[in-house]
Design a protein around this motif. Structure first.
Motif, PDB file in Angstrom:
ATOM      1  N   PRO A   1       0.769   7.216  13.608  1.00 21.17           N
ATOM      2  CA  PRO A   1       0.719   8.407  12.750  1.00 21.17           C
ATOM      3  C   PRO A   1       1.331   8.167  11.367  1.00 21.17           C
ATOM      4  O   PRO A   1       0.922   8.793  10.397  1.00 21.17           O
ATOM      5  N   GLU A   2       2.284   7.219  11.268  1.00 23.26           N
ATOM      6  CA  GLU A   2       2.870   6.898   9.958  1.00 23.26           C
ATOM      7  C   GLU A   2       1.821   6.328   9.016  1.00 23.26           C
ATOM      8  O   GLU A   2       1.787   6.646   7.831  1.00 23.26           O
ATOM      9  N   LEU A   3       0.955   5.449   9.543  1.00 25.18           N
ATOM     10  CA  LEU A   3      -0.103   4.860   8.732  1.00 25.18           C
ATOM     11  C   LEU A   3      -1.118   5.920   8.340  1.00 25.18           C
ATOM     12  O   LEU A   3      -1.528   6.001   7.182  1.00 25.18           O
ATOM     13  N   VAL A   4      -1.510   6.753   9.281  1.00 30.01           N
ATOM     14  CA  VAL A   4      -2.502   7.787   9.012  1.00 30.01           C
ATOM     15  C   VAL A   4      -1.983   8.736   7.936  1.00 30.01           C
ATOM     16  O   VAL A   4      -2.738   9.188   7.072  1.00 30.01           O
TER      17      VAL A   4
ATOM     18  N   TYR B   1       0.864  -1.173   0.000  1.00 30.21           N
ATOM     19  CA  TYR B   1       0.000   0.000   0.000  1.00 30.21           C
ATOM     20  C   TYR B   1       0.900   1.221   0.000  1.00 30.21           C
ATOM     21  O   TYR B   1       1.636   1.454   0.963  1.00 30.21           O
ATOM     22  N   ARG B   2       0.888   1.940  -1.107  1.00 32.19           N
ATOM     23  CA  ARG B   2       1.732   3.127  -1.282  1.00 32.19           C
ATOM     24  C   ARG B   2       3.193   2.842  -0.976  1.00 32.19           C
ATOM     25  O   ARG B   2       3.861   3.604  -0.278  1.00 32.19           O
TER      26      ARG B   2
ATOM     27  N   LYS C   1       4.538  -4.723   7.202  1.00 29.60           N
ATOM     28  CA  LYS C   1       4.848  -3.459   7.882  1.00 29.60           C
ATOM     29  C   LYS C   1       3.578  -2.683   8.203  1.00 29.60           C
ATOM     30  O   LYS C   1       3.492  -2.018   9.242  1.00 29.60           O
ATOM     31  N   LEU C   2       2.586  -2.764   7.324  1.00 32.31           N
ATOM     32  CA  LEU C   2       1.305  -2.096   7.587  1.00 32.31           C
ATOM     33  C   LEU C   2       0.653  -2.668   8.835  1.00 32.31           C
ATOM     34  O   LEU C   2       0.098  -1.934   9.657  1.00 32.31           O
TER      35      LEU C   2
END
Length: 152
Positions: free
Chosen positions: A55-58, A40-41, A47-48
């Motif tokens: 905050p990294e995921l957001v 994802y991106r 890792k997701l």
């Protein structure tokens, strides 16, 4: 038409190979099968899953979803649904699908820890069965349970 005839070399099929291999070699072959890795991106699925709600995921999610997280509109009912999803995933076996969880929350955002769960999402008339897949991350539940009958 005098075209030259090309004879293909005989190739060994998987079933022919299977008869020649031992059980241990078959298990190793099954493990070695290549599947398309989901990212994802640019971030791998493993890792997701580690990021969870960091905050990294957001920061990677679409702008509307980032805005919602920034404003803190994740309510108690959303947290309760997450708790139910974790419980159903924990109670199932390693190769089984989790028990379905019924919900009316069409405005819930799909997060990486939901992958693999089965949901029954209400569309105004009944519950539509949806299995959460990695491609759904960052989208709303309502996008997968349409409320109308399409006309052809």
């Amino acid at each position: 038409c005098n075209r030259p005839v090309v004879v293909a070399h005989p190739t060994t099929t998987v079933s022919a190979m299977a008869s020649e291999l031992t059980e241990e070699q078959l298990i190793a072959l099954k493990k070695r099968r290549m599947f398309k890795k989901f990212s994802y991106r640019g971030v791998d699925l493993e890792k997701l899953l580690e990021m969870s709600n960091s905050p990294e995921l957001v920061a990677m999610l679409p702008s509307r979803v980032r805005r919602r997280f920034r404003r803190g509109t994740i309510e108690r009912k959303h947290l309760h649904l997450m708790k139910k999803l974790r419980k159903s995933k924990k109670e199932c076996g390693p190769l089984d699908k989790p028990d379905p969880v019924r919900t009316h929350l069409r405005n819930m955002i799909v997060l990486p820890e939901m992958i693999g769960n089965v949901l029954h999402i209400y569309n105004g008339r009944g519950h539509v069965v949806v299995e959460v897949k990695p491609e759904m991350i960052g989208k709303y539940f309502g996008e997968f349970s349409i409320t109308y009958q399409p006309t052809l």
